[in-house]
Design a protein around this motif. Structure first.
Motif, PDB file in Angstrom:
ATOM      1  N   SER A   1       0.697  -1.246  -0.075  1.00  0.00           N
ATOM      2  CA  SER A   1      -0.022   0.025   0.062  1.00  0.00           C
ATOM      3  C   SER A   1       0.840   1.198  -0.009  1.00  0.00           C
ATOM      4  O   SER A   1       0.423   2.364  -0.421  1.00  0.00           O
ATOM      5  N   VAL A   2       2.182   1.315   0.628  1.00  0.00           N
ATOM      6  CA  VAL A   2       2.773   2.360   0.658  1.00  0.00           C
ATOM      7  C   VAL A   2       3.515   2.668  -0.568  1.00  0.00           C
ATOM      8  O   VAL A   2       3.437   3.831  -1.189  1.00  0.00           O
ATOM      9  N   PHE A   3       3.710   1.715  -1.417  1.00  0.00           N
ATOM     10  CA  PHE A   3       4.483   1.772  -2.575  1.00  0.00           C
ATOM     11  C   PHE A   3       3.325   1.917  -3.675  1.00  0.00           C
ATOM     12  O   PHE A   3       3.572   3.040  -4.573  1.00  0.00           O
ATOM     13  N   LEU A   4       2.210   1.632  -3.707  1.00  0.00           N
ATOM     14  CA  LEU A   4       1.052   1.854  -4.412  1.00  0.00           C
ATOM     15  C   LEU A   4       0.689   3.366  -4.318  1.00  0.00           C
ATOM     16  O   LEU A   4       0.365   4.019  -5.257  1.00  0.00           O
ATOM     17  N   ARG A   5       0.709   4.093  -3.072  1.00  0.00           N
ATOM     18  CA  ARG A   5       0.252   5.144  -2.821  1.00  0.00           C
ATOM     19  C   ARG A   5       1.318   6.211  -3.707  1.00  0.00           C
ATOM     20  O   ARG A   5       0.845   7.301  -4.338  1.00  0.00           O
ATOM     21  N   PHE A   6       2.683   5.727  -3.517  1.00  0.00           N
ATOM     22  CA  PHE A   6       3.713   6.542  -4.306  1.00  0.00           C
ATOM     23  C   PHE A   6       3.472   6.705  -5.845  1.00  0.00           C
ATOM     24  O   PHE A   6       3.382   7.794  -6.217  1.00  0.00           O
ATOM     25  N   VAL A   7       3.094   5.500  -6.218  1.00  0.00           N
ATOM     26  CA  VAL A   7       2.867   5.401  -7.838  1.00  0.00           C
ATOM     27  C   VAL A   7       1.519   6.185  -7.965  1.00  0.00           C
ATOM     28  O   VAL A   7       1.496   7.192  -8.982  1.00  0.00           O
ATOM     29  N   ILE A   8       0.472   6.195  -7.230  1.00  0.00           N
ATOM     30  CA  ILE A   8      -0.656   6.904  -7.432  1.00  0.00           C
ATOM     31  C   ILE A   8      -0.537   8.421  -7.512  1.00  0.00           C
ATOM     32  O   ILE A   8      -0.888   9.105  -8.172  1.00  0.00           O
ATOM     33  N   GLU A   9       0.242   8.853  -6.350  1.00  0.00           N
ATOM     34  CA  GLU A   9       0.683  10.313  -6.366  1.00  0.00           C
ATOM     35  C   GLU A   9       1.436  10.754  -7.767  1.00  0.00           C
ATOM     36  O   GLU A   9       1.165  11.830  -8.141  1.00  0.00           O
TER      37      GLU A   9
END
Length: 231
Positions: free
Chosen positions: A122-130
């Motif tokens: 979830s941390v990595f995916l949030r970075f990608v989404i940003e």
């Protein structure tokens, strides 16, 4: 693209950009450092991308190629942009050419390693989404400026984007006077329109046109004109 087998330098970049904070688990064992020469294609249209990249140093330009052989500039990447987000999430092939505008340092992780160890992170995916949100905002901004602002703003942003941060009174080598026809096509305007805008900027004392290329005389005024168009 050259693989840098320098563990100390790799770890230095990981620490400097806090790359491990982007993941829930330590992914440093999968990270590899790459050096790209100026003008080198990092990936091209229709490639199947093997690596997910973090831009650590330098500038990258993104452009599409048309069936008639012409190219259209889309945007620029600077640290800490990422390359491979859509390819990772949707399995797309590369949709645009990605070229090193300067010497570029990248940190790469193989797509397979991300899918195996971080695809549900979830941390990595949030970075990608940003990052995807920023790209979408930029594309929306470009579309709005295309319709609402004079070409001079877009050209000013282009000049700012291709100017070296270390030497702002000169333009990147690719801005040559004998390249203006190609540049006009790249920016989606006629040669006559581009030449008129260059003359206006010269008259206002913002840039100077020489036989070899162009020199920025007033970076602050140029920056105000640009509005961060391509960034």
């Amino acid at each position: 693209m050259k693989l840098l087998n320098d563990l100390s330098l790799t770890n230095n970049y990981i620490d400097r950009f806090k790359l491990n904070n982007i993941f829930q688990q330590d992914m440093s064992q999968f990270m590899k450092l790459f050096l790209c020469e100026k003008g080198e294609l990092i990936c091209r249209i229709n490639d199947e991308l093997e690596w997910f990249y973090f831009v650590l140093k330098g500038k990258i330009k993104i452009y599409s190629s048309q069936e008639n052989g012409k190219s259209i500039l889309l945007r620029f990447y600077t640290p800490l942009s990422i390359i491979g987000d859509l390819e990772l999430l949707k399995g797309y092939r590369v949709k645009a050419n990605v070229e090193a505008l300067t010497e570029v340092t990248l940190m790469g992780i193989k797509m397979k390693d991300i899918r195996d160890h971080a695809y549900d992170d979830s941390v990595f995916l949030r970075f990608v989404i940003e990052n995807l949100s920023h790209k979408l905002y930029t594309l929306s901004n470009v579309a709005t400026l295309n319709q609402s602002y004079p070409f001079v703003n877009r050209f000013a942003s282009y000049l700012v984007s291709v100017t070296s941060d270390e030497n702002r009174n000169k333009l990147a080598d690719e801005i040559k006077t004998n390249n203006l026809t190609e540049l006009a096509t790249f920016l989606g305007v006629s040669y006559r329109h581009l030449n008129r805008v260059i003359k206006d900027l010269c008259t206002e004392g913002i840039i100077e046109k020489t036989k070899e290329g162009m020199i920025i005389l007033d970076y602050k005024r140029l920056k105000r004109l640009s509005g961060g168009y391509y960034e």
